[in-house]
Design a protein around this motif. Structure first.
Motif, PDB file in Angstrom:
ATOM      1  N   ILE A 114      -3.847  -0.881   1.274  1.00  0.00           N
ATOM      2  CA  ILE A 114      -3.260  -0.675   2.603  1.00  0.00           C
ATOM      3  C   ILE A 114      -1.812  -1.172   2.592  1.00  0.00           C
ATOM      4  CG2 ILE A 114      -5.417  -0.732   3.895  1.00  0.00           C
ATOM      5  CD1 ILE A 114      -4.982  -3.758   4.279  1.00  0.00           C
ATOM      6  N   LYS A 115      -1.023  -0.691   3.555  1.00  0.00           N
ATOM      7  CA  LYS A 115       0.394  -1.074   3.590  1.00  0.00           C
ATOM      8  C   LYS A 115       0.590  -2.524   4.008  1.00  0.00           C
ATOM      9  CE  LYS A 115       2.392   3.478   4.225  1.00  0.00           C
ATOM     10  NZ  LYS A 115       2.718   4.510   5.232  1.00  0.00           N
ATOM     11  N   ASP A 116      -0.403  -3.088   4.710  1.00  0.00           N
ATOM     12  CA  ASP A 116      -0.222  -4.428   5.287  1.00  0.00           C
ATOM     13  C   ASP A 116      -0.759  -5.569   4.432  1.00  0.00           C
ATOM     14  OD1 ASP A 116       0.045  -2.605   7.582  1.00  0.00           O
ATOM     15  OD2 ASP A 116       0.207  -4.455   8.721  1.00  0.00           O
ATOM     16  N   CYS A 139      -2.138   3.121   1.923  1.00  0.00           N
ATOM     17  CA  CYS A 139      -2.414   3.899   3.136  1.00  0.00           C
ATOM     18  C   CYS A 139      -2.051   3.098   4.386  1.00  0.00           C
ATOM     19  CB  CYS A 139      -3.910   4.216   3.212  1.00  0.00           C
ATOM     20  SG  CYS A 139      -4.518   5.082   1.778  1.00  0.00           S
ATOM     21  N   ASP A 140      -1.845   3.814   5.482  1.00  0.00           N
ATOM     22  CA  ASP A 140      -1.665   3.134   6.761  1.00  0.00           C
ATOM     23  C   ASP A 140      -2.909   2.292   7.021  1.00  0.00           C
ATOM     24  OD1 ASP A 140       0.859   3.892   7.445  1.00  0.00           O
ATOM     25  OD2 ASP A 140       0.220   5.713   8.485  1.00  0.00           O
ATOM     26  N   THR A 141      -2.687   1.036   7.391  1.00  0.00           N
ATOM     27  CA  THR A 141      -3.770   0.053   7.377  1.00  0.00           C
ATOM     28  C   THR A 141      -4.949   0.417   8.267  1.00  0.00           C
ATOM     29  OG1 THR A 141      -2.179  -1.616   6.800  1.00  0.00           O
ATOM     30  CG2 THR A 141      -4.240  -2.407   7.760  1.00  0.00           C
ATOM     31  N   THR A 142      -4.674   0.975   9.425  1.00  0.00           N
ATOM     32  CA  THR A 142      -5.800   1.228  10.327  1.00  0.00           C
ATOM     33  C   THR A 142      -6.260   2.689  10.296  1.00  0.00           C
ATOM     34  OG1 THR A 142      -4.189   1.441  12.103  1.00  0.00           O
ATOM     35  CG2 THR A 142      -5.313  -0.669  11.903  1.00  0.00           C
ATOM     36  N   ASP A 143      -5.683   3.485   9.380  1.00  0.00           N
ATOM     37  CA  ASP A 143      -6.082   4.895   9.273  1.00  0.00           C
ATOM     38  C   ASP A 143      -7.247   5.016   8.276  1.00  0.00           C
ATOM     39  OD1 ASP A 143      -6.318   7.620   9.081  1.00  0.00           O
ATOM     40  OD2 ASP A 143      -4.169   8.004   8.831  1.00  0.00           O
ATOM     41  N   LYS A 169      -4.112  -6.930  11.701  1.00  0.00           N
ATOM     42  CA  LYS A 169      -4.880  -5.686  11.825  1.00  0.00           C
ATOM     43  C   LYS A 169      -6.236  -5.894  11.164  1.00  0.00           C
ATOM     44  CE  LYS A 169      -0.790  -2.764  11.909  1.00  0.00           C
ATOM     45  NZ  LYS A 169       0.240  -2.265  10.999  1.00  0.00           N
ATOM     46  N   SER A 369       6.292  -1.407   7.375  1.00  0.00           N
ATOM     47  CA  SER A 369       4.966  -1.987   7.611  1.00  0.00           C
ATOM     48  C   SER A 369       4.706  -2.197   9.105  1.00  0.00           C
ATOM     49  CB  SER A 369       4.828  -3.327   6.895  1.00  0.00           C
ATOM     50  OG  SER A 369       5.079  -3.180   5.529  1.00  0.00           O
ATOM     51  N   GLY A 370       5.628  -1.769   9.968  1.00  0.00           N
ATOM     52  CA  GLY A 370       5.425  -1.881  11.412  1.00  0.00           C
ATOM     53  C   GLY A 370       5.510  -3.309  11.921  1.00  0.00           C
TER      54      GLY A 370
END
Ligand SMILES: *Cc1c(COP(=O)(O)O)cnc(C)c1O
Length: 407
Positions: A114-116, A139-143, A169, A369-370
Motif C-alpha cells: 500500500i502507499k501508506d 496500491c491506494d491504501t483503502t482501495d 487508515k 500519500s495524501g
C-alpha cells in the motif's frame, strides 16, 4: 530464534503473558528478573557438549550474533503476545522489515503493498527492492478492489500495515489475506501501531507479523528493537538471514524492551481510552480542520476497525486550519508532549509527518500519500486524559486569533 508450542498458553490472558512469558529461564543465583547477558560468546567444558549445542541437540548459546539468552527471553515474550509459533528479534523495526523482505523475495518476484506504509518501508519499496529486479506494486491504501486486482496479477508477498502512519487508515486484513492465499501469496502485516493488545494479524490470516519494538512494545523510548513473529518455517529462514547479515538485537536493549512489555496491556488500554476521548474533543474544536482516528464513527473504515481491532490504539492525527504556519505556532505551546520523531511511549509525543514518520520522504512523496501539510501526529501517552485535553485546548485556543480559514 525462539520456537514455542502454540497450544501451550492459549488459555492464559494477554496481560498474564505480558508479565510472565519469557521469564522462566535459568537464573544466576536465583534472580527473579531476566539477566542481561552481555557476553559475546558462551563456553563449554567439553568439546562434546559444545558440539551438541552447535548442532542443535541441546539447548544453549554459542555466539551472541546468532542467539543470546536475554534476546531469547524477548523473542519468547513477543511470540507469545502474538500467539505465534516462532519469533526472532532484530536491532530495529527497519531491520525486521528489511530482513523479512530480502529473505522472502528474489529477483523476478513481485510484491504488492500500500502507499501508506511507514516511510522507511516505503523507501525499501521505491528505492532498494527495484535494484534487485523485484517488482513493487503500491496500491491506494483503502482501495481494497485495487489491492485484490494487484494480488490476482500474481505476487509472492502482500505487505500490509494497519492502522497506517500517520493518517491511521485501516486495511481489512482478513479479507486481503484470504485473497492473497487464494493466489499463493504470503501475507506480512506490520502491527506496530495496533500492538497485539488491540489486533492479532495471525488470527486474521497473516503468515507473519513485524514490529518496531522501539514503539509501543518497549513503550519507554529508550531502546531500539524489532521482531518478526509467525509460521516457524518462515521465521527460521528470516532468522538465518539475520544471523548472517548481523542485524541482531543488543542484550541491553532486549532487557529494556522486556521490562517495558510487562506493562504493555496496561499502557495500551489507557492509551486507547485517552486517544478516543482526545479525538472526540479535537473534532469539536474550531481550530481543527480534520481528525483521523479509527475509533471515530467519521473514520472511513471505522466498520473494518471495529471488526478486526479490540481497541483503536494510541495514535491519532489531525489537521489544523492555517497550514504549516499554524503547526509551527501550535506545537511549541504544548506542555505535555515531546516534539519528537518516536511514538508509542509513556509520554505523549507530537510532530508533523515531515519530521517524523515521513522524514525520509520528499514533499512530493508526502503529497502523493495524501498527507496534508498542516497534519500533526499525536501519540497519546499514559498521562491523565483530562490533563492532555486541557493542554491541547489551551494550545488550540491560542491559535484562534491568527488562524486563517484555509487548510
Ligand atoms: C517506527 C516504525 C518502523 C521502524 O522501526 P525502527 O525501530 O525505528 O527501525 C516500522 N514500522 C512502523 C509502523 C513504525 O512506526
Amino acid at each position: 530464534m525462539n520456537g514455542r508450542n502454540p497450544k501451550a498458553d492459549d488459555a492464559v490472558g494477554l496481560g498474564t503473558r505480558a508479565v510472565w512469558s519469557g521469564e522462566r529461564g535459568e537464573r544466576w543465583a536465583g534472580a527473579t528478573q531476566v539477566s542481561v547477558a552481555l557476553s559475546v560468546s558462551f563456553g563449554y567444558a567439553t568439546v562434546e557438549e559444545w558440539l551438541d549445542v552447535a548442532q542443535g541437540r541441546r539447548r544453549g548459546h554459542i555466539y551472541s550474533r546468532n542467539t543470546n539468552p536475554t534476546v531469547a527471553a524477548f523473542e519468547e515474550k513477543v511470540g507469545d503476545l502474538e500467539d505465534a509459533e516462532a519469533a526472532t528479534g532484530f536491532s530495529s523495526g527497519m531491520a525486521a522489515v528489511s530482513n523479512t523482505l530480502f529473505t522472502l523475495l528474489s529477483p523476478g518476484d513481485r510484491v504488492v503493498s500500500i502507499k501508506d506504509t511507514y516511510g522507511g518501508t516505503n523507501k525499501l519499496f521505491v528505492e532498494f527492492l527495484p535494484r534487485f529486479q523485484i517488482e513493487v506494486s503500491l496500491c491506494d491504501t483503502t482501495d481494497h478492489v485495487a489491492i485484490e486486482a494487484a494480488v490476482a496479477r500474481g505476487c509472492k508477498l502482500l505487505y500490509l500495515e494497519s492502522p497506517t502512519n500517520p493518517t491511521v487508515k485501516i486495511v481489512d486484513i482478513a479479507r486481503l489475506s484470504a485473497v492473497a492465499h487464494a493466489h499463493g501469496s504470503l501475507v506480512v502485516v506490520d502491527n506496530t501501531l495496533a500492538t497485539p493488545v488491540n489486533q492479532q494479524p495471525l488470527k486474521l490470516g497473516a503468515d507473519l507479523v513485524v514490529h518496531s519494538a522501539t514503539k509501543f512494545l518497549g513503550g519507554h523510548a529508550d531502546a531500539l528493537g524489532g521482531a518478526v513473529c509467525g509460521r516457524k518455517d518462515l521465521v527460521s529462514r528470516i532468522y538465518h538471514f539475520r544471523e548472517i547479515n548481523g542485524a541482531c538485537l543488543e542484550p541491553m536493549s532486549a532487557y529494556l524492551l522486556l521490562r517495558g512489555m510487562k506493562t504493555l496491556h496496561l499502557r495500551v488500554r489507557q492509551q486507547n481510552e485517552s486517544a478516543l476521548r482526545i479525538a472526540q474533543f479535537l473534532e469539536s474544536h474550531p481550530a481543527v480542520a480534520k481528525v483521523f482516528y479509527p475509533g471515530l464513527a467519521t473514520h472511513e473504515n471505522h466498520d473494518v476497525a471495529c471488526r478486526q481491532m479490540t481497541g483503536f490504539g494510541g495514535v491519532l492525527s489531525f489537521a489544523l486550519h492555517g497550514g504549516f504556519e499554524a503547526v509551527k505556532r501550535f506545537l511549541p505551546r504544548l506542555c505535555y508532549a515531546n516534539l519528537a520523531a518516536n511514538l508509542g511511549a509513556v509520554e505523549t509525543v507530537a510532530g508533523p509527518p515531515a519530521t517524523t514518520s515521513h522524514v525520509e520522504s520528499t514533499p512530493e512523496e508526502r503529497a502523493a500519500s495524501g498527507i496534508p501539510d498542516a497534519l500533526i501526529r499525536h501519540s497519546t501517552g499514559i498521562e491523565d486524559t483530562a490533563d492532555l485535553i486541557a493542554d491541547l485546548r489551551q494550545a488550540l485556543d491560542s491559535l484562534e486569533g491568527g488562524a486563517t480559514s484555509e487548510t
